[in-house]
Design an enzyme around this catalytic site. Structure first.
Site, PDB file in Angstrom:
ATOM      1  N   SER A  95      57.528  64.209   1.702  1.00 46.92           N
ATOM      2  CA  SER A  95      57.404  63.160   2.206  1.00 46.92           C
ATOM      3  C   SER A  95      57.362  63.188   3.833  1.00 46.92           C
ATOM      4  CB  SER A  95      58.678  62.201   1.817  1.00 46.92           C
ATOM      5  OG  SER A  95      59.638  62.493   2.667  1.00 46.92           O
ATOM      6  N   ASP A  96      56.858  61.981   4.385  1.00 41.75           N
ATOM      7  CA  ASP A  96      57.002  62.204   5.849  1.00 41.75           C
ATOM      8  C   ASP A  96      58.300  61.909   6.104  1.00 41.75           C
ATOM      9  OD1 ASP A  96      56.497  62.497   8.456  1.00 41.75           O
ATOM     10  OD2 ASP A  96      54.563  61.360   8.547  1.00 41.75           O
ATOM     11  N   TRP A  97      58.848  61.989   7.477  1.00 42.52           N
ATOM     12  CA  TRP A  97      59.950  62.050   7.810  1.00 42.52           C
ATOM     13  C   TRP A  97      60.496  60.255   7.606  1.00 42.52           C
ATOM     14  CZ3 TRP A  97      62.912  65.055  11.295  1.00 42.52           C
ATOM     15  CH2 TRP A  97      64.213  64.366  11.915  1.00 42.52           C
TER      16      TRP A  97
END
Ligand code: NOJ
Length: 761
Positions: free
Chosen positions: A297-299
Site C-alpha cells: 500500500s502507499d503510506w
C-alpha cells in the site's frame, strides 16, 4: 535465531511441502512456477496465521535501532514487540549497514522462524550520489543512460543495506502544477513505458540475488498523476479510454520487465480508493497481467480509506484492502491489528493471506535474503561503493544528457571560452542544495556542484556574481514550509551593476529543490518570488542573457521566451549539476535533451498535452467566428511542445516514405542530416495518427524514436517498423484492437512536426 537454527527450521519446513495451507481458493493468483515455490510453500505450511499476516506488515524505522528502545515510547515498544514476535515482514527508512543489521538481527535471531525482513527505501534518483530528478532524466530519451543511473542508485542503496526501492514512479503527468511530475517520465505512455522498463532493469539487473541489485516497485497504481487541479492526493476521474491507453501502459511494461513489486496509490479513481480497488489489483494486475510479485500500500493508504468515505473504520479498511489485493500494509497498522479476526469471522479468505505471504516470501527468496540475511550488510562494501568515482561519472553523464536547450537566438550559446566578461546572477548559481531536488533523503545537504563551481573550470573568462534575489527564506527542509521571498528586491541594484559591464549574463533562476515532490503542488508555474522582476530589470541593461532554468517541472514563462535570446532547461540535475550545466554552456557537451512534458504558455491552459483528442470544431472555420475550440485570451499552442529541444547544430529530415512489408507491418523510412557545423545528437521522433476509429484516437501519438549522433554534413537513413503494436489501441473494454483505415505518419524533432505522409491499412 542463529543461522544454523534457521536452516533447521527450513529443512523441517521442507517436509511439509505438500501441505499448501488453505490456498485452494480460485480467487488467488500466485502460481507455482517460481523456482522457490517449494521452499515458500514449505515455509508457509509451518507459519501461524499471525506470522503470515506479519509478513504483510511494514513499519517505518522507529527508533535509533542501534541503541536501546526508548523507555516510555509506546509506539516504538509496540513495533519492537511485533518485530520480535515475527509480525513484521518489512521495514522502510532504516538505512546504513549498521542500522539494517540491527533490525535484521532481531528478525532473524529473535523470532520463531527467523524470516528476514525486506528493507525498503525511496531511492528515487540515487542514494547519496544523486542523478537528475527522474523527469529530467526522461528528457534525455536515452535508455542506456537511464538504466545506468538506476544501476548506480541500486548499487549505493544495496551497499547501505537496502533491498528494495520504491521506484520507478510511472504515473503519467499532464499537469505541471502537480509536484510529483518531477518523479515521473512526463506525459507520454510510449516514452514512459520505455523509461519504466529501463529503470526496472537498472534496479533489478538480470539477477536479483546479485548483492548490487535491489527489487524495484512500480508506483502508484493507478491514476495518481491525474489528481484534479494538480493538487497532490486529489481525486482522479477519467474514462476507460484514458485508463487503458494512457495510464496503464507504463505499469504493464514493468510487469513485462519482471518488476517484483507494485505500490498502489492514495487517490480515488471512479469513486474507489485505489488501495481498495479489486478491479485494478486483482482483475487487471494479478489477473490479466499475471503479475507474480506483491503489492504494497502507499503510506497509510489503507487507513485513508476512512476519510475517503469508503471504509467505516480501521477493521473495515483492512478487510477492503486485503480483499482487493493489497498485500502489504505500509504504516496503517491495520493488517497486524485486524486481519486475523477478519479471517476467523470469514470476512477475508485465508487463501488471500497465503497468497500475499507467498508473494512476499518469494521476493525475499529471490533477493537471496534466506540464503544470507546479511548479504547487504557489509561495512567495507558500503564504504567502497557510496560516492565512488564511477558513480560520479555516471551521474555527470546523465545530467548532461538531461539538459534541454529551449531557445538559442543568434547563437548566443555556446559561450566563448576566453576574453569574456560574464555576469552570473541568481541564488541558484551559488546553491549547492537545490540542484539535489526533491526526494533525496539519504543525500547530504549542500553536496551538489553549484553552477559557479562548474563554471570555475573555465578560468579564461572574467566571472562576476550577484545574488539578485533570494528566492527562499528560512528553513527549506523536507518537513518544513518553504517560504518564498515575495518582496525583497534589495539585491537588484548589484545585479544590474554587474550585468551592465558584462558581455554575457547567465541568469540561473527557477524553483527551490523542495518546491516539487510529494505534497508540493503549486497553483502557479511561474518563477517564484521576485525572480521575474529581476529578469526584466537585468534585461533593461543587458539583453545578452542566457537564462538557465532550474526547476522540477516545466515553467510557463512566455515573457522570457519572447525576450531572452537563450534559454536552457537545467532542471534539478543532482550531485554533478554545476559541472553538467557549465559543460553545456561552453559547448563541451552539445545538448540533445527533448522535453518529456508540454510546457504551457499559461497555467490556464492546463491540462495541455500533445496527444489530445480532436474536437468537432478543431480549427477556426472563418475569420472572426467564435464557435470553435479556443480561448479568447490565449493561444491553443504550448510555449514548448512535447519532444522539443535544440542543439548547437541543426538537423534536416527528408525522403519520408512508408512501405508495406507484406506481412501486415510497415516500414517508415527517412533521411536525417546534420546540416549544421558541429557534431550533434538528435532524437528523431515518429508519431502516428489513426485518423478514424471506433473509439476516437489522439491527433498523434509517439510510436518510435531513435537517438542518432551525426558528424556535421553526415546523413543517416532511419527506419521504424510499425506493426499492430504501434497501430492498435485499447477499446473501452480494455481489449487491444487494430482497425483498418487511414493512418498519418509524422517524423521530426518534436511533437509539433508537420512533416508527414499517410497510408491505408
Ligand atoms: C508516500 C509516497 O506516495 C510513496 O511514493 C513513497 O514511496 C512512500 N510515501 C514511502 O516513503
Amino acid at each position: 535465531m542463529k543461522k544454523a537454527a534457521f536452516f533447521g527450521i527450513f529443512i523441517l519446513a521442507l517436509t511439509f511441502v505438500a501441505c499448501n495451507s488453505g490456498t485452494g481458493s480460485s480467487k488467488v493468483s500466485s502460481d507455482s512456477s517460481s523456482p522457490f515455490a517449494a521452499e515458500v510453500d514449505s515455509l508457509l505450511s509451518i507459519m501461524t496465521l499471525e506470522e503470515k499476516i506479519g509478513q504483510m506488515n511494514q513499519y517505518n524505522g522507529f527508533w535509533n535501532v542501534t541503541g536501546p528502545v526508548p523507555a516510555g515510547d509506546e509506539a516504538a515498544n509496540k513495533k519492537y514487540d511485533h518485530l520480535k514476535k515475527g509480525w513484521v515482514g518489512s521495514m522502510l527508512n532504516v538505512r546504513g549497514v549498521e542500522n539494517v543489521r540491527a533490525v535484521q538481527k532481531i528478525a532473524v535471531e529473535e523470532t520463531r522462524l527467523g524470516i528476514p525482513l525486506i528493507i525498503g527505501f525511496d531511492a528515487i534518483h540515487g542514494y547519496k550520489t544523486l542523478s537528475p530528478i527522474p523527469l529530467a532524466e526522461a528528457a534525455s530519451w536515452d535508455m542506456e543512460a537511464i538504466k545506468r543511473s538506476a544501476e548506480v542508485s541500486a548499487a549505493e542503496s544495496a551497499a547501505s543495506g537496502i533491498n528494495w526501492t520504491f521506484a520507478p514512479m510511472v504515473d503519467i503527468g499532464r499537469d505541471p502544477r502537480w509536484g510529483r511530475v518531477m518523479e515521473g517520465a512526463g506525459e507520454d505512455p510510449y516514452l514512459g513505458s520505455k523509461i519504466a522498463m529501463a529503470r526496472v532493469k537498472g534496479f533489478q539487473g538480470d539477477d536479483l540475488s546479485d548483492p548490487f541489485t535491489i527489487a524495484a516497485c512500480t508506483k502508484h497504481f493507478a491514476g495518481y498523476g491525474f489528481a484534479e487541479g494538480g493538487k497532490d492526493y486529489n481525486t482522479a476521474d477519467f474514462g476507460s479510454s484514458t485508463l487503458y491507453n494512457m495510464v496503464l501502459p507504463p505499469f504493464k511494461a514493468t510487469v513485462d520487465a519482471d518488476v517484483k513489486t507494485f505500490m498502489n496509490s492514495f487517490n480515488v479513481l471512479n469513486g474507489i480508493p485505489a488501495t481498495g480497488d479489486e478491479f485494478l489489483q486483482r482483475e487487471i494486475l494479478k489477473g490479466q497481467w499475471n503479475f507474480q510479485g506483491f503489492v504494497v500500500s502507499d503510506w497509510g493508504s489503507i487507513g485513508e480509506m476512512i476519510p475517503h468515505g469508503y471504509a467505516e473504520d480501521g477493521k473495515h479498511a483492512a478487510e477492503l484492502a486485503a480483499n482487493a489485493g493489497s498485500d502489504m500494509d505500509m504504516e496503517s497498522y491495520l493488517y497486524v491489528e485486524h486481519l486475523a479476526a477478519l479471517v476467523q469471522e470469514g470476512k477475508v479468505d485465508e487463501a488471500y493471506i497465503n497468497d500475499a505471504a507467498r508473494r512476499i516470501l518469494t521476493v525475499k527468496y529471490e533477493l537471496g535474503l534466506f540464503e544470507n540475511p546479511y548479504k547487504y550488510c557489509d561495512e567495507a562494501r558500503e564504504k567502497a561503493t557510496i560516492g565512488k568515482e564511477a558513480h560520479q561519472e555516471a551521474v555527470l553523464d546523465m545530467a548532461k544528457k538531461s539538459i534541454v536547450l529551449l531557445k538559442n537566438e543568434n547563437k548566443l550559446l555556446p559561450l566563448k571560452k576566453s576574453g569574456q566578461r560574464i555576469a552570473v546572477i541568481g541564488q541558484f548559481a551559488n546553491d549547492k542544495n537545490s540542484p539535489l531536488g526533491s526526494w533525496r533523503i539519504a543525500a547530504d545537504d549542500n553536496t551538489a556542484v553549484s553552477l559557479m563551481e562548474g563554471m570555475a573550470a573555465y578560468p579564461d573568462n572574467r566571472l562576476t556574481y550577484a545574488l539578485g534575489a533570494q528566492v527562499s527564506v528560512g528553513p527549506t527542509s523536507f518537513v518544513m514550509e518553504t517560504k518564498i521571498n515575495e518582496d525583497d528586491t534589495s539585491g537588484f541594484a548589484e545585479a544590474i551593476r554587474v550585468a551592465r559591464s558584462a558581455d554575457v549574463v547567465v541568469m540561473n533562476l527557477g524553483e527551490v529543490g523542495w518546491q516539487t515532490g510529494e505534497g508540493r503542488s503549486r497553483a502557479n508555474i511561474d518563477l517564484p518570488g521576485v525572480q521575474q522582476e529581476l529578469l526584466e530589470a537585468v534585461y533593461k541593461v543587458n539583453k545578452n542573457i542566457v537564462l538557465v532554468l532550474q526547476s522540477g517541472r516545466p515553467l510557463a514563462l512566455p515573457w522570457a521566451d519572447e525576450n531572452i535570446p537563450a534559454i536552457v532547461q537545467a532542471w534539478q540535475l543532482g550531485t554533478q549539476s554545476g559541472n553538467a550545466i557549465a559543460q553545456v554552456l561552453y559547448g563541451d557537451y552539445n545538448p540533445s535533451g527533448k522535453m518529456p512534458m508540454t510546457t504551457p504558455r499559461d497555467k490556464g491552459q492546463i491540462p495541455l498535452y500533445y496527444n489530445h483528442k480532436s474536437t468537432g470544431r478543431p480549427t477556426i472555420p472563418a475569420p472572426n467566428l467564435v464557435f470553435w475550440q479556443h480561448y479568447m485570451d490565449e493561444s491553443n499552442d504550448p510555449l514548448y511542445p512535447f519532444g522539443h529541444g535544440l542543439s548547437y547544430t541543426e538537423f534536416k529530415y527528408d525522403g519520408l516514405e512508408v512501405n508495406a512489408n507484406g506481412d501486415g507491418s510497415y516500414k517508415v523510412s527517412f533521411t536525417l542530416t546534420n546540416s549544421g557545423a558541429v557534431k550533434g545528437k538528435e532524437v528523431a521522433q515518429l508519431y502516428i495518427q489513426d485518423v478514424t476509429a471506433s473509439v476516437t484516437r489522439p491527433v498523434r501519438e509517439l510510436k518510435g524514436f531513435e537517438l542518432v549522433e551525426l558528424e556535421p554534413g553526415a546523413s543517416k537513413e532511419i527506419t521504424f517498423n510499425i506493426s499492430d503494436a504501434e497501430l492498435g489501441f485499447y477499446n473501452n473494454d480494455g481489449e487491444f484492437i487494430v482497425e483498418d483505415g487511414l493512418f498519418r505518419v509524422f517524423v521530426g524533432g518534436s511533437s509539433a512536426t508537420q512533416y508527414s505522409t499517410e497510408f491505408a491499412r
